[in-house]
Design an enzyme around this catalytic site. Structure first.
Site, PDB file in Angstrom:
ATOM      1  N   GLU A   1      -0.882  11.769   7.600  1.00  0.00           N
ATOM      2  CA  GLU A   1       0.476  11.074   7.998  1.00  0.00           C
ATOM      3  C   GLU A   1       0.505  11.421   9.431  1.00  0.00           C
ATOM      4  O   GLU A   1       0.331  12.597   9.765  1.00  0.00           O
ATOM      5  CB  GLU A   1       1.593  11.519   7.148  1.00  0.00           C
ATOM      6  N   HIS A   2       1.043  10.654  10.611  1.00  0.00           N
ATOM      7  CA  HIS A   2       0.988  10.875  12.088  1.00  0.00           C
ATOM      8  C   HIS A   2      -0.453  11.062  12.477  1.00  0.00           C
ATOM      9  O   HIS A   2      -0.287  11.922  13.659  1.00  0.00           O
ATOM     10  CB  HIS A   2       2.188  11.939  12.235  1.00  0.00           C
TER      11      HIS A   2
ATOM     12  N   TYR B   1      10.291   9.361  16.982  1.00  0.00           N
ATOM     13  CA  TYR B   1       8.936   9.092  16.760  1.00  0.00           C
ATOM     14  C   TYR B   1       8.251   8.949  18.115  1.00  0.00           C
ATOM     15  O   TYR B   1       7.151   9.554  18.396  1.00  0.00           O
ATOM     16  CB  TYR B   1       8.726   7.750  16.157  1.00  0.00           C
TER      17      TYR B   1
ATOM     18  N   ARG C   1       0.761  -1.235   0.017  1.00  0.00           N
ATOM     19  CA  ARG C   1      -0.113   0.070   0.024  1.00  0.00           C
ATOM     20  C   ARG C   1       0.941   1.228   0.121  1.00  0.00           C
ATOM     21  O   ARG C   1       1.979   1.401   0.426  1.00  0.00           O
ATOM     22  CB  ARG C   1      -0.689  -0.190   1.269  1.00  0.00           C
TER      23      ARG C   1
ATOM     24  N   SER D   1       4.775  -1.550   2.920  1.00  0.00           N
ATOM     25  CA  SER D   1       4.262  -2.601   3.564  1.00  0.00           C
ATOM     26  C   SER D   1       4.239  -4.047   3.007  1.00  0.00           C
ATOM     27  O   SER D   1       2.994  -4.465   2.907  1.00  0.00           O
ATOM     28  CB  SER D   1       2.660  -2.325   3.789  1.00  0.00           C
ATOM     29  N   SER D   2       5.445  -4.415   2.612  1.00  0.00           N
ATOM     30  CA  SER D   2       5.574  -5.814   2.310  1.00  0.00           C
ATOM     31  C   SER D   2       5.263  -6.735   3.570  1.00  0.00           C
ATOM     32  O   SER D   2       4.734  -7.766   3.305  1.00  0.00           O
ATOM     33  CB  SER D   2       7.179  -6.055   1.825  1.00  0.00           C
TER      34      SER D   2
ATOM     35  N   ASP E   1      -2.628   8.453  12.645  1.00  0.00           N
ATOM     36  CA  ASP E   1      -3.122   7.176  13.117  1.00  0.00           C
ATOM     37  C   ASP E   1      -3.276   7.262  14.695  1.00  0.00           C
ATOM     38  O   ASP E   1      -4.151   6.830  15.557  1.00  0.00           O
ATOM     39  CB  ASP E   1      -2.606   5.929  12.677  1.00  0.00           C
TER      40      ASP E   1
ATOM     41  N   ASP F   1      -2.110  -0.657   7.420  1.00  0.00           N
ATOM     42  CA  ASP F   1      -1.397  -1.351   6.505  1.00  0.00           C
ATOM     43  C   ASP F   1      -2.186  -2.922   6.550  1.00  0.00           C
ATOM     44  O   ASP F   1      -2.678  -3.205   5.176  1.00  0.00           O
ATOM     45  CB  ASP F   1       0.048  -2.020   7.032  1.00  0.00           C
TER      46      ASP F   1
ATOM     47  N   GLY G   1      10.935  -3.919   2.740  1.00  0.00           N
ATOM     48  CA  GLY G   1      11.598  -2.875   3.723  1.00  0.00           C
ATOM     49  C   GLY G   1      11.306  -1.523   3.090  1.00  0.00           C
ATOM     50  O   GLY G   1      12.117  -0.460   3.672  1.00  0.00           O
TER      51      GLY G   1
HETATM   52  P1  ADP Z   1       7.555  -2.847   4.867  1.00  0.00           P
HETATM   53  O1  ADP Z   1       6.432  -3.692   5.388  1.00  0.00           O
HETATM   54  O2  ADP Z   1       7.562  -1.375   4.660  1.00  0.00           O
HETATM   55  O3  ADP Z   1       8.140  -3.459   3.565  1.00  0.00           O
HETATM   56  P2  ADP Z   1       8.895  -3.910   7.498  1.00  0.00           P
HETATM   57  O4  ADP Z   1      10.171  -3.721   7.996  1.00  0.00           O
HETATM   58  O5  ADP Z   1       7.633  -3.556   8.025  1.00  0.00           O
HETATM   59  O6  ADP Z   1       8.936  -2.936   6.004  1.00  0.00           O
HETATM   60  O7  ADP Z   1       8.715  -5.365   6.876  1.00  0.00           O
HETATM   61  C1  ADP Z   1      10.086  -5.973   5.972  1.00  0.00           C
HETATM   62  C2  ADP Z   1      10.096  -7.395   6.742  1.00  0.00           C
HETATM   63  O8  ADP Z   1       9.122  -8.233   6.040  1.00  0.00           O
HETATM   64  C3  ADP Z   1      11.394  -7.979   6.195  1.00  0.00           C
HETATM   65  O9  ADP Z   1      12.508  -7.664   6.744  1.00  0.00           O
HETATM   66  C4  ADP Z   1      10.977  -9.358   5.982  1.00  0.00           C
HETATM   67  O10 ADP Z   1      11.292 -10.060   7.395  1.00  0.00           O
HETATM   68  C5  ADP Z   1       9.537  -9.404   6.061  1.00  0.00           C
HETATM   69  N1  ADP Z   1       9.045  -9.742   4.249  1.00  0.00           N
HETATM   70  C6  ADP Z   1       8.134  -9.200   3.576  1.00  0.00           C
HETATM   71  N2  ADP Z   1       8.089  -9.690   2.587  1.00  0.00           N
HETATM   72  C7  ADP Z   1       8.868 -10.864   2.509  1.00  0.00           C
HETATM   73  C8  ADP Z   1       9.000 -11.780   1.559  1.00  0.00           C
HETATM   74  N3  ADP Z   1       8.578 -11.478   0.248  1.00  0.00           N
HETATM   75  N4  ADP Z   1      10.143 -12.625   1.695  1.00  0.00           N
HETATM   76  C9  ADP Z   1      10.957 -12.639   3.024  1.00  0.00           C
HETATM   77  N5  ADP Z   1      10.458 -11.713   3.911  1.00  0.00           N
HETATM   78  C10 ADP Z   1       9.377 -10.596   3.924  1.00  0.00           C
HETATM   79 MG    MG Z   2       5.786  -3.050   7.441  1.00  0.00          MG
END
Ligand code: ADP
Ligand code: MG
Length: 391
Positions: free
Chosen positions: A37-38, A228, A31, A132-133, A40, A178, A128
């Site tokens: 922003e700030h 923060y 997303r 929001s991976s 939530d 997220d 990262g």
């Molecule tokens: P963001 O959510 O902004 O990308 P975060 O620090 O919250 O950053 O989350 C990143 C973490 O999520 C990575 O360090 C890893 O541990 C995990 N992660 C997310 N997607 C994957 C993926 N496809 N494979 C492995 N780890 C993942």
């Molecule tokens: Mg995250």
């Protein structure tokens, strides 16, 4: 690449890894926060959008009937995750497995036991990168377990389960935005989320002539001295001074009257939050009315406020916004602002879809010239939330 094409690639990867085709395929998006922003942690509003980048999971029953939830990642840098479903699920190694582990634990606690699975994960959400991976990974896992068990959760319950996984298993005390947008996003819609009541409203953005451009500055400045936490505290101080439970309940007039008895920094922090909550609600109205100049101006105002009152921008983010402003509406840019916590990360711009390529080129070149850093830029329309591609 659309979701069907992406899922075909993931199905082929599953076949390559496990030697048979997958039975189930699900996806959950990353997303970007368009505005809010700030806000939530001040009980305010946020207006995120699901992006066309997803954590996709393909799966089949474990070979040999093992009671193990196994996840292999196409990301070659990380090892597989093995979760033994016969024992209590706990955090462990590899660390990235804690996001799915937490979700699996939450599902088991609700009587949703998927049984042993062979899973292949392929994510196109930059890891990262502030998009929001992590939520995409959690929501993808929860969606897979729903699909396998045939039991679905209420969307709010599902999002909160994923948030709890991030708190308890990954040790990250995140808010609710997220996971809510990754679960509830809808194609051609933004999501207006009330962080106090947790009520959500899908805001139609069907006008395909505009898109969101996401510009990763590729810098992340270390926050020294708990920037923060200090801001959260300043917001609490301001609310106390104003005699309200949170800044959500304060008006600009109340703040104006209190200025004389308030610390100058605390005053500016409160001015940002109170203004930003208002801007977010107005921006949602602007999106609904397809009033792009108005939404764009609110984005610029948000950036100015984050830079000057909240002090969370940095030279690189300011550079992107200045370049975007320089291109202007004649060049196809309606507005631009930093997005996320600040001190680096991404900026988001509202742009004319047909001018995206020229705009991206100009921002990339201008940014390189000012900072000597290569930005990563991509465009997205509002994408769908968690999706079952193959059941
Ligand atoms: P963001 O959510 O902004 O990308 P975060 O620090 O919250 O950053 O989350 C990143 C973490 O999520 C990575 O360090 C890893 O541990 C995990 N992660 C997310 N997607 C994957 C993926 N496809 N494979 C492995 N780890 C993942
Ligand atoms: Mg995250």
């Amino acid at each position: 690449m659309n979701l069907q094409e992406l899922s075909a690639i993931v199905a082929a990867e599953f076949q390559k890894s496990y030697g048979r085709p997958p039975r189930w395929i699900v996806a959950a998006p990353g997303r970007v926060n368009v505005i809010g922003e700030h806000t939530d942690y001040n009980d305010g509003f946020v207006l995120p959008m699901a992006i066309e980048h997803y954590a996709v999971m393909a799966a089949d029953r474990s070979s040999g009937g093992k009671n193990i939830f196994q996840i292999r990642d196409t990301n070659a840098g990380v090892g597989p995750v093995l979760v033994d479903l016969s024992a209590p699920v706990q955090p462990g190694e590899p660390k990235w497995g804690n996001y799915p582990r937490g979700v699996i634990a939450g599902c088991l606690a609700r009587g949703m036991n998927p049984g042993g699975l062979d899973v292949l994960l392929h994510s196109t959400v930059p890891i990262g990168g502030g998009l929001s991976s992590s939520a995409a990974l959690e929501v993808s896992t929860a969606t897979l377990i729903e699909t396998v068990t045939g039991k679905t959760m209420d969307p709010v319950e599902k999002a909160l389960l994923c948030q709890k996984a991030e708190h308890d298993f990954a040790g990250m005390p995140c808010g609710i935005m997220d996971q809510f947008i990754s679960v509830m996003g809808r194609q051609d819609h933004l999501l207006l989320l009330d962080c106090r009541s947790r009520q959500t409203e899908l805001v139609p953005m069907s006008d395909a002539s505009v898109s969101l451009l996401i510009v990763n500055t590729n810098v992340k400045h270390e926050l020294t001295g708990g920037g923060y936490a200090r801001r959260r505290q300043q917001c609490e101080t301001a609310a106390k001074n104003l005699g309200v439970p949170s800044l959500r309940d304060a008006t600009p007039e109340m703040l104006e009257r209190a200025q004389g008895r308030m610390d100058e920094v605390v005053f500016r922090r409160a001015r940002h939050v109170i203004g930003e909550i208002e801007r977010t609600v107005h921006a949602a109205e602007g999106v609904r009315a397809s009033n792009w100049p108005s939404v764009g101006q609110l984005m610029y105002a948000s950036h100015d406020s984050l830079r000057d009152d909240y002090d969370v921008s940095c030279t690189e983010l300011d550079a992107v916004v200045e370049i975007a402003e320089g291109i202007g509406s004649k060049g196809g840019v309606y507005g631009c602002r930093m997005t996320g916590g600040g001190f680096g990360g991404c900026a988001v711009a509202l742009v004319k879809t047909e001018m995206v390529e020229a705009i991206s080129r100009q921002i990339a070149a201008g940014y390189k010239e000012k900072t000597r850093i290569e930005a990563t830029i991509f465009v997205s329309r509002p994408a769908a939330g968690a999706t079952v591609i193959q059941a």
